[in-house]
Design a protein around this motif. Sequence first.
Motif, PDB file in Angstrom:
ATOM      1  N   CYS A  36      51.944 110.902  -0.010  1.00 34.96           N
ATOM      2  CA  CYS A  36      53.350 110.580   0.423  1.00 34.96           C
ATOM      3  C   CYS A  36      53.555 108.993   0.505  1.00 34.96           C
ATOM      4  O   CYS A  36      54.640 108.600   0.167  1.00 34.96           O
ATOM      5  CB  CYS A  36      53.751 111.161   1.884  1.00 34.96           C
ATOM      6  SG  CYS A  36      53.769 112.982   1.904  1.00 34.96           S
ATOM      7  N   ALA A  40      56.403 106.977  -1.481  1.00 30.76           N
ATOM      8  CA  ALA A  40      57.304 106.267  -0.608  1.00 30.76           C
ATOM      9  C   ALA A  40      57.318 104.686  -1.201  1.00 30.76           C
ATOM     10  O   ALA A  40      58.388 104.076  -1.234  1.00 30.76           O
ATOM     11  CB  ALA A  40      56.964 106.141   0.559  1.00 30.76           C
ATOM     12  N   GLU A  41      55.864 104.328  -1.521  1.00 32.76           N
ATOM     13  CA  GLU A  41      55.822 102.656  -2.078  1.00 32.76           C
ATOM     14  C   GLU A  41      56.595 102.882  -3.504  1.00 32.76           C
ATOM     15  O   GLU A  41      57.331 101.951  -3.627  1.00 32.76           O
ATOM     16  CB  GLU A  41      54.536 102.408  -2.039  1.00 32.76           C
ATOM     17  CG  GLU A  41      54.175 101.084  -2.817  1.00 32.76           C
ATOM     18  CD  GLU A  41      54.823 100.074  -1.927  1.00 32.76           C
ATOM     19  OE1 GLU A  41      54.924  98.914  -2.389  1.00 32.76           O
ATOM     20  OE2 GLU A  41      54.966  99.957  -0.717  1.00 32.76           O
ATOM     21  N   HIS A  43      59.007 104.559  -4.612  1.00 28.41           N
ATOM     22  CA  HIS A  43      60.489 104.696  -4.387  1.00 28.41           C
ATOM     23  C   HIS A  43      61.067 103.402  -3.807  1.00 28.41           C
ATOM     24  O   HIS A  43      62.239 102.867  -3.948  1.00 28.41           O
ATOM     25  CB  HIS A  43      60.747 105.716  -3.662  1.00 28.41           C
ATOM     26  CG  HIS A  43      60.636 106.989  -4.270  1.00 28.41           C
ATOM     27  ND1 HIS A  43      62.009 107.329  -5.195  1.00 28.41           N
ATOM     28  CD2 HIS A  43      60.197 107.877  -4.384  1.00 28.41           C
ATOM     29  CE1 HIS A  43      61.778 108.598  -5.741  1.00 28.41           C
ATOM     30  NE2 HIS A  43      60.418 108.862  -5.206  1.00 28.41           N
ATOM     31  N   ARG A  44      60.047 102.606  -3.017  1.00 26.05           N
ATOM     32  CA  ARG A  44      60.919 101.102  -2.280  1.00 26.05           C
ATOM     33  C   ARG A  44      60.766 100.061  -3.455  1.00 26.05           C
ATOM     34  O   ARG A  44      61.649  99.381  -3.215  1.00 26.05           O
ATOM     35  CB  ARG A  44      59.863 100.872  -1.230  1.00 26.05           C
ATOM     36  CG  ARG A  44      60.043  99.857  -0.320  1.00 26.05           C
ATOM     37  CD  ARG A  44      59.233  99.477   0.601  1.00 26.05           C
ATOM     38  NE  ARG A  44      58.238  98.813  -0.152  1.00 26.05           N
ATOM     39  CZ  ARG A  44      57.921  97.696  -0.490  1.00 26.05           C
ATOM     40  NH1 ARG A  44      58.946  96.687  -0.258  1.00 26.05           N
ATOM     41  NH2 ARG A  44      57.059  97.081  -1.084  1.00 26.05           N
ATOM     42  N   ARG A  45      60.065 100.250  -4.591  1.00 23.19           N
ATOM     43  CA  ARG A  45      60.191  98.969  -5.219  1.00 23.19           C
ATOM     44  C   ARG A  45      61.251  99.257  -6.294  1.00 23.19           C
ATOM     45  O   ARG A  45      61.592 100.350  -6.768  1.00 23.19           O
ATOM     46  CB  ARG A  45      58.720  98.974  -6.198  1.00 23.19           C
ATOM     47  CG  ARG A  45      57.487  98.636  -5.286  1.00 23.19           C
ATOM     48  CD  ARG A  45      56.214  98.679  -6.022  1.00 23.19           C
ATOM     49  NE  ARG A  45      55.179  98.301  -5.381  1.00 23.19           N
ATOM     50  CZ  ARG A  45      53.837  97.969  -5.680  1.00 23.19           C
ATOM     51  NH1 ARG A  45      53.604  98.133  -6.841  1.00 23.19           N
ATOM     52  NH2 ARG A  45      52.888  97.774  -4.972  1.00 23.19           N
ATOM     53  N   PRO A  46      61.877  98.203  -6.696  1.00 19.99           N
ATOM     54  CA  PRO A  46      62.613  98.189  -7.687  1.00 19.99           C
ATOM     55  C   PRO A  46      62.433  98.554  -9.031  1.00 19.99           C
ATOM     56  O   PRO A  46      61.129  98.432  -9.273  1.00 19.99           O
ATOM     57  CB  PRO A  46      63.470  96.873  -7.598  1.00 19.99           C
ATOM     58  CG  PRO A  46      62.650  96.063  -7.058  1.00 19.99           C
ATOM     59  CD  PRO A  46      61.576  96.778  -6.359  1.00 19.99           C
ATOM     60  N   ASN A  47      62.993  98.870  -9.981  1.00 21.88           N
ATOM     61  CA  ASN A  47      62.593  99.217 -11.287  1.00 21.88           C
ATOM     62  C   ASN A  47      62.312  98.241 -12.144  1.00 21.88           C
ATOM     63  O   ASN A  47      63.055  96.981 -12.280  1.00 21.88           O
ATOM     64  CB  ASN A  47      63.763 100.203 -12.048  1.00 21.88           C
ATOM     65  CG  ASN A  47      63.581 101.460 -11.361  1.00 21.88           C
ATOM     66  OD1 ASN A  47      62.690 102.035 -11.016  1.00 21.88           O
ATOM     67  ND2 ASN A  47      64.781 102.218 -11.645  1.00 21.88           N
TER      68      ASN A  47
END
Length: 47
Positions: A36, A40-41, A43-47
């Motif tokens: 998890c 979460a990490e 999803h936190r980072r921008p593409n």
Amino acid sequence: MNTASNVVRTTPAANTFFGKLRALALHALELHLQNCAVIAEAHRRPN
């Protein structure tokens, strides 16, 4: 990070079936929490 590993280290040696089952469940929980955290990490980072 406070994970299930802290609980595993404080328990006595698992000699019974339920003790081994509990240790296995705690290990699976810790792996799940690590997974998890990785998701979460990501999803936190921008593409």
